[in-house]
Design a protein around this motif. Structure first.
Motif, PDB file in Angstrom:
ATOM      1  N   VAL A  88       0.918  -1.127   0.379  1.00 15.29           N
ATOM      2  CA  VAL A  88       0.084   0.256   0.254  1.00 15.29           C
ATOM      3  C   VAL A  88       0.748   1.100   0.243  1.00 15.29           C
ATOM      4  CG1 VAL A  88      -1.514   1.010   1.338  1.00 15.29           C
ATOM      5  CG2 VAL A  88      -1.860  -1.272   1.338  1.00 15.29           C
ATOM      6  N   ARG A  89       0.888   1.633  -1.034  1.00 15.00           N
ATOM      7  CA  ARG A  89       1.499   3.469  -0.990  1.00 15.00           C
ATOM      8  C   ARG A  89       1.209   4.412  -0.019  1.00 15.00           C
ATOM      9  NH1 ARG A  89       5.688   4.948  -5.253  1.00 15.00           N
ATOM     10  NH2 ARG A  89       6.390   6.846  -4.491  1.00 15.00           N
ATOM     11  N   GLU A  90       2.227   4.440   0.236  1.00 14.54           N
ATOM     12  CA  GLU A  90       2.082   5.771   1.151  1.00 14.54           C
ATOM     13  C   GLU A  90       1.736   7.292   0.743  1.00 14.54           C
ATOM     14  OE1 GLU A  90       3.868   5.995   4.993  1.00 14.54           O
ATOM     15  OE2 GLU A  90       5.736   5.206   4.566  1.00 14.54           O
ATOM     16  N   ASP A  91       1.339   8.304   1.768  1.00 15.39           N
ATOM     17  CA  ASP A  91       1.146   9.813   0.912  1.00 15.39           C
ATOM     18  C   ASP A  91       2.418  10.103   0.672  1.00 15.39           C
ATOM     19  OD1 ASP A  91      -0.058  11.735  -0.010  1.00 15.39           O
ATOM     20  OD2 ASP A  91      -1.225  11.930   1.717  1.00 15.39           O
ATOM     21  N   LEU A  92       2.492  10.687  -0.677  1.00 15.88           N
ATOM     22  CA  LEU A  92       3.896  11.042  -0.602  1.00 15.88           C
ATOM     23  C   LEU A  92       4.525  12.444   0.268  1.00 15.88           C
ATOM     24  CD1 LEU A  92       5.021   9.472  -4.387  1.00 15.88           C
ATOM     25  CD2 LEU A  92       5.735   8.840  -2.339  1.00 15.88           C
ATOM     26  N   ARG A 129      -5.218  -8.568  10.652  1.00 15.02           N
ATOM     27  CA  ARG A 129      -4.276  -7.613  10.139  1.00 15.02           C
ATOM     28  C   ARG A 129      -2.979  -6.856   9.837  1.00 15.02           C
ATOM     29  NH1 ARG A 129      -7.477  -3.051   7.953  1.00 15.02           N
ATOM     30  NH2 ARG A 129      -7.874  -3.745   6.146  1.00 15.02           N
ATOM     31  N   PHE A 130      -1.607  -6.838   9.546  1.00 13.77           N
ATOM     32  CA  PHE A 130      -0.190  -6.684  10.023  1.00 13.77           C
ATOM     33  C   PHE A 130       0.061  -5.823   9.009  1.00 13.77           C
ATOM     34  CE2 PHE A 130      -0.766 -10.799  12.062  1.00 13.77           C
ATOM     35  CZ  PHE A 130      -0.661 -10.451  13.026  1.00 13.77           C
ATOM     36  N   GLN A 131       0.794  -4.181   9.559  1.00 15.12           N
ATOM     37  CA  GLN A 131       1.243  -3.620   8.696  1.00 15.12           C
ATOM     38  C   GLN A 131       2.845  -3.346   8.865  1.00 15.12           C
ATOM     39  OE1 GLN A 131      -1.537  -0.560   7.706  1.00 15.12           O
ATOM     40  NE2 GLN A 131       0.628   1.287   7.918  1.00 15.12           N
ATOM     41  N   PHE A 132       3.909  -3.815   7.955  1.00 19.13           N
ATOM     42  CA  PHE A 132       5.292  -3.542   8.051  1.00 19.13           C
ATOM     43  C   PHE A 132       5.385  -1.547   7.000  1.00 19.13           C
ATOM     44  CE2 PHE A 132       3.549  -7.288   8.602  1.00 19.13           C
ATOM     45  CZ  PHE A 132       4.383  -7.984   9.029  1.00 19.13           C
ATOM     46  N   GLN A 133       6.049  -0.965   8.072  1.00 22.45           N
ATOM     47  CA  GLN A 133       6.894  -0.136   7.770  1.00 22.45           C
ATOM     48  C   GLN A 133       7.781   0.045   6.888  1.00 22.45           C
ATOM     49  OE1 GLN A 133       7.958   2.778  10.317  1.00 22.45           O
ATOM     50  NE2 GLN A 133       7.089   4.489   8.804  1.00 22.45           N
ATOM     51  N   LEU A 134       8.173   0.731   5.517  1.00 21.20           N
ATOM     52  CA  LEU A 134       9.814  -0.075   4.780  1.00 21.20           C
ATOM     53  C   LEU A 134      10.189   1.947   4.292  1.00 21.20           C
ATOM     54  CD1 LEU A 134       8.034  -1.776   2.852  1.00 21.20           C
ATOM     55  CD2 LEU A 134       9.658  -2.694   2.105  1.00 21.20           C
ATOM     56  N   GLY A 135      11.088   0.842   4.596  1.00 22.38           N
ATOM     57  CA  GLY A 135      12.157   2.481   4.267  1.00 22.38           C
ATOM     58  C   GLY A 135      13.332   2.223   2.982  1.00 22.38           C
ATOM     59  N   ALA A 136      14.124   3.463   2.823  1.00 28.58           N
ATOM     60  CA  ALA A 136      15.091   3.244   1.942  1.00 28.58           C
ATOM     61  C   ALA A 136      16.106   4.059   3.105  1.00 28.58           C
ATOM     62  CB  ALA A 136      15.302   4.155   0.717  1.00 28.58           C
ATOM     63  N   VAL A 137      17.132   3.096   2.968  1.00 26.41           N
ATOM     64  CA  VAL A 137      18.931   2.715   4.005  1.00 26.41           C
ATOM     65  C   VAL A 137      19.465   4.701   3.463  1.00 26.41           C
ATOM     66  CG1 VAL A 137      20.785   2.552   5.087  1.00 26.41           C
ATOM     67  CG2 VAL A 137      18.850   1.007   4.840  1.00 26.41           C
ATOM     68  N   GLN A 138      20.098   5.746   4.308  1.00 23.70           N
ATOM     69  CA  GLN A 138      20.332   6.741   3.678  1.00 23.70           C
ATOM     70  C   GLN A 138      21.355   6.415   2.934  1.00 23.70           C
ATOM     71  OE1 GLN A 138      19.799   9.785   7.408  1.00 23.70           O
ATOM     72  NE2 GLN A 138      17.953  10.644   6.714  1.00 23.70           N
ATOM     73  N   ASN A 171       8.527   4.268  -0.227  1.00 33.10           N
ATOM     74  CA  ASN A 171       7.740   4.640  -0.170  1.00 33.10           C
ATOM     75  C   ASN A 171       6.548   3.688   0.309  1.00 33.10           C
ATOM     76  OD1 ASN A 171       8.952   7.535   0.256  1.00 33.10           O
ATOM     77  ND2 ASN A 171       9.433   6.690  -2.221  1.00 33.10           N
ATOM     78  N   SER A 172       6.106   2.761   0.543  1.00 33.09           N
ATOM     79  CA  SER A 172       4.805   1.359   0.656  1.00 33.09           C
ATOM     80  C   SER A 172       5.243   0.971   1.871  1.00 33.09           C
ATOM     81  CB  SER A 172       4.655   1.030  -0.293  1.00 33.09           C
ATOM     82  OG  SER A 172       6.194  -0.255  -0.487  1.00 33.09           O
ATOM     83  N   MET A 173       3.366   0.702   2.119  1.00 28.79           N
ATOM     84  CA  MET A 173       3.415  -0.348   3.219  1.00 28.79           C
ATOM     85  C   MET A 173       3.466  -1.459   2.886  1.00 28.79           C
ATOM     86  SD  MET A 173       3.193   0.908   6.646  1.00 28.79           S
ATOM     87  CE  MET A 173       4.184   2.727   7.525  1.00 28.79           C
ATOM     88  N   LEU A 174       3.925  -2.561   3.828  1.00 35.20           N
ATOM     89  CA  LEU A 174       3.531  -3.963   3.094  1.00 35.20           C
ATOM     90  C   LEU A 174       2.519  -4.549   4.256  1.00 35.20           C
ATOM     91  CD1 LEU A 174       4.708  -6.401   1.876  1.00 35.20           C
ATOM     92  CD2 LEU A 174       5.996  -7.306   3.540  1.00 35.20           C
TER      93      LEU A 174
END
Length: 264
Positions: A50-54, A133-142, A112-115
């Motif tokens: 699921v795409r997060e609001d940018l 329901r389980f929601q996992f946050q993702l991100g890019a390592v800087q 920029n999405s949630m798994l």
């Protein structure tokens, strides 16, 4: 039940697999001091992005040094490949997501999405109900190109498939996430996160986790699919001890947990 997933989200275009169980199954929830059993069928297990609001100003970004303090402790040394037949107090299920779309191309991991994993079923009246329901946050390592991080951000638990025998019962959830990909030499590889453990969860309950424990996902040339394996265990001591005994006695069968050294 109030939906905890009130984060500002917009659905992205994605390809996912919905695993369907047509058999009628008993599920349990607690109402006051009573355990209620209800039958559901057409059980579906879906894993999707699921795409997060940018425009979300609360979007997170971390470097390796910041992530080091937040990495979750190991349940055991490695990630599980252990599967055994569950009894009434111990149930397991899966979700799968494919990055290969019908056009014949592989999609990339979107930081920029949630798994999101969802388990749904239909009751006797034909009404579809969200069970879990389980929601996992993702991100890019800087500071490391191609590396990402992931952690459990929120959950909603309306029913338990594992048997509840008392309104005092709590559930433990063990979530294992595997990444199947091709490396720089185009060889198929597997990577497993350390198990994510949610202890002493009430049924029903929901929460957004303020302090997320992240794990690092290494660089993968081409992602093929992600699979999540969830085990729910009635949290009574004898059930949890039995699970840990089986888990630890099979450490020789576990995949090695792949990791990169963190800066010191």
């Amino acid at each position: 039940m109030k939906n905890v997933f009130v984060l500002r989200l917009a659905i992205g275009i994605a390809l996912f697999t919905s695993l369907v169980t047509h058999a009628q199954e008993d599920y349990y929830t607690i109402q006051g001091t009573n355990v209620t059993k209800q039958k559901f069928e057409n059980i579906t297990h879906t894993l999707n992005f699921v795409r997060e609001d940018l425009k979300n100003e609360n979007a997170l970004s971390f470097g390796f040094a910041q992530l080091a303090a937040n990495l979750i402790p190991l349940l055991v040394d490695g990630a599980s490949k252990l599967f055994y037949n569950p009894d009434n107090f111990n149930k397991e299920y899966f979700g799968d997501y494919s990055f290969f779309d019908p056009s014949g191309r592989f999609n990339a991991l979107d930081p920029n999405s949630m798994l999101v994993f969802e388990q749904k079923g239909t009751d006797a009246s034909g009404k579809e109900t969200l069970l879990t329901r389980f929601q996992f946050q993702l991100g890019a390592v800087q500071n490391v190109e191609g590396y990402h991080y992931i952690g459990l951000k929120a959950y909603e638990l309306n029913y338990s498939w594992a048997k509840l025998s008392s309104h005092k019962n709590r559930m433990n959830y063990v979530m294992e996430i595997g990444f199947f990909y091709f490396d720089g030499q185009d060889r198929p590889q597997e990577f497993y996160l350390n198990p994510i453990v949610l202890n002493d969860a009430a049924i029903p309950s929901n929460a957004i986790i303020d302090t997320v424990n992240y794990q690092v996902i290494p660089k993968m040339k081409v992602l093929k699919n992600i699979r999540i394996h969830i085990r729910e265990i009635n949290g009574k001591k004898e059930n949890w001890d039995k699970y840990l005994e089986l888990y630890k006695s099979n450490q020789g069968n576990l995949s090695n947990f792949l990791t990169k050294a963190l800066p010191r």
